[in-house]
Design a protein around this motif. Structure first.
Motif: not given
Ligand code: BJW
Ligand code: ZN
Length: 252
Positions: A123, A125, A132, A136
């Motif tokens: 994850r 950022r 974010e 993905p």
């Protein structure tokens, strides 16, 4: 041979906390941080890679290293320790799983609501605005350890993306830390699995449980004999100790 008193403490516990570190993923082939010869910090200097200052100084070095790490945790599968922890949740009235790990092997083993104290490799950022990315990160070819890689840019502000992990000197996620401390203060039994217990404030979790009166069981082949009579050591690999504990307590 696991002490009969531990088996019965597990059977009668109403709230169990499982607190994990890198050792729980070691048998999946993911290196720990501080194990002699195999640990990540044997070969890489944390001050060069795991601080905000390191990222400011050399973002491509730090991003390249974390992409190498991210690629290395995509292939490994959950091991019997991860699976036993997910199974344990089905045998006790309440289970809180707290991990320091930045992989997602607990989730892939079937554990839900995992508290991640040190964030996640998956994850990222923005280093500037903290947002974010909408998409993905793709699975890239595994970059070599030490290969430099320019971080992608944030689509909102153009800042650099950073790994979504907690570096030295950074605060832990507030909600995660307070949920972890609350569970530690309230549980009857805490299993501390595969952690050296040297990184604070996470290392306070088992201390808090012990000080609040819980039974604390450390599972670590290199663990040191605990000093208090409410603490126990199972000096075995997690992938052996946890399935055995579960079997002895609940059969199957
Ligand atoms: C097996 C096994 C098998 C093998 N089965 N077992 C109080 C006192 C002193 C210092 C501090 C303090 N409070 C804060 C600090 C500073 C610092 C700190 O703790 N430093 C110490 C190292 C001295 N803490 C911080 O900076 C934290 N932030 C903070 O406190 O903010 C407030 C603040 C702000 C400003 C100034 C001061 C305070 C943040 C800590 C973030 C840690 N991040 C890392 C890196 C994450 C990103 C990445 O992945 O790169 O998190 S460090 C690294 O260590 C990683 C881990 O989660 C963490 C813990 O390691 P873990 O999981 O225990 O792994 P190992 O390798 O150490 O141990 C593995 C164990 O498994 C071994 O014992 C093996 O024997 C065992 N094992 N195989 C079972 N099969
Ligand atoms: Zn941004």
């Amino acid at each position: 041979m696991i002490l009969a008193s531990l088996i019965s403490a597990l059977r009668s516990a109403r709230h169990v906390v499982v607190f994990t570190g890198a050792g729980v993923s070691a048998e999946s082939g993911i290196p720990t941080f501080r194990d002699a010869l195999t640990g990540l910090w044997e070969r890489f200097d944390p001050g060069e890679l795991a601080t905000p200052e390191a990222f400011r100084r050399d973002p491509a070095l730090v991003w390249g290293w974390y992409e190498w790490r991210r690629m290395r945790v995509l292939q490994p599968q959950p091991n019997p320790a991860h699976l036993a922890i997910a199974d344990l949740a089905r045998h006790v009235p309440q289970l809180t799983l707290i991990t320091q790990n930045v992989d997602d092997l607990h989730e892939r083993a079937g554990s839900e609501d995992v508290i991640h104290l040190h964030g996640s490799l998956h994850r990222p950022r923005c280093f500037a605005c903290a947002r974010e990315p909408a998409e993905p990160l793709p699975a890239a070819d595994e970059p070599e350890g030490g290969r430099r890689l320019e971080p992608p840019r944030c689509s909102h502000c153009g800042g650099r993306l950073r790994p979504g992990v907690v570096w030295f000197g950074e605060s832990l996620p507030v909600a995660a830390l307070s949920a972890a401390f609350k569970a530690a203060d309230e549980c009857d039994l805490l299993l501390s699995v595969g952690t050296s217990g040297v990184v604070y404030p996470a290392a306070e979790v088992p201390h808090r449980a012990r000080d609040a009166g819980a039974t604390v069981v450390h599972i670590n082949p290199q663990g040191e004999a605990p000093g208090s009579n409410r603490e126990h050591l199972l000096a075995l690999p997690a992938g052996k100790a946890l399935p055995e504990l579960l079997h002895e307590a609940f059969g199957g």
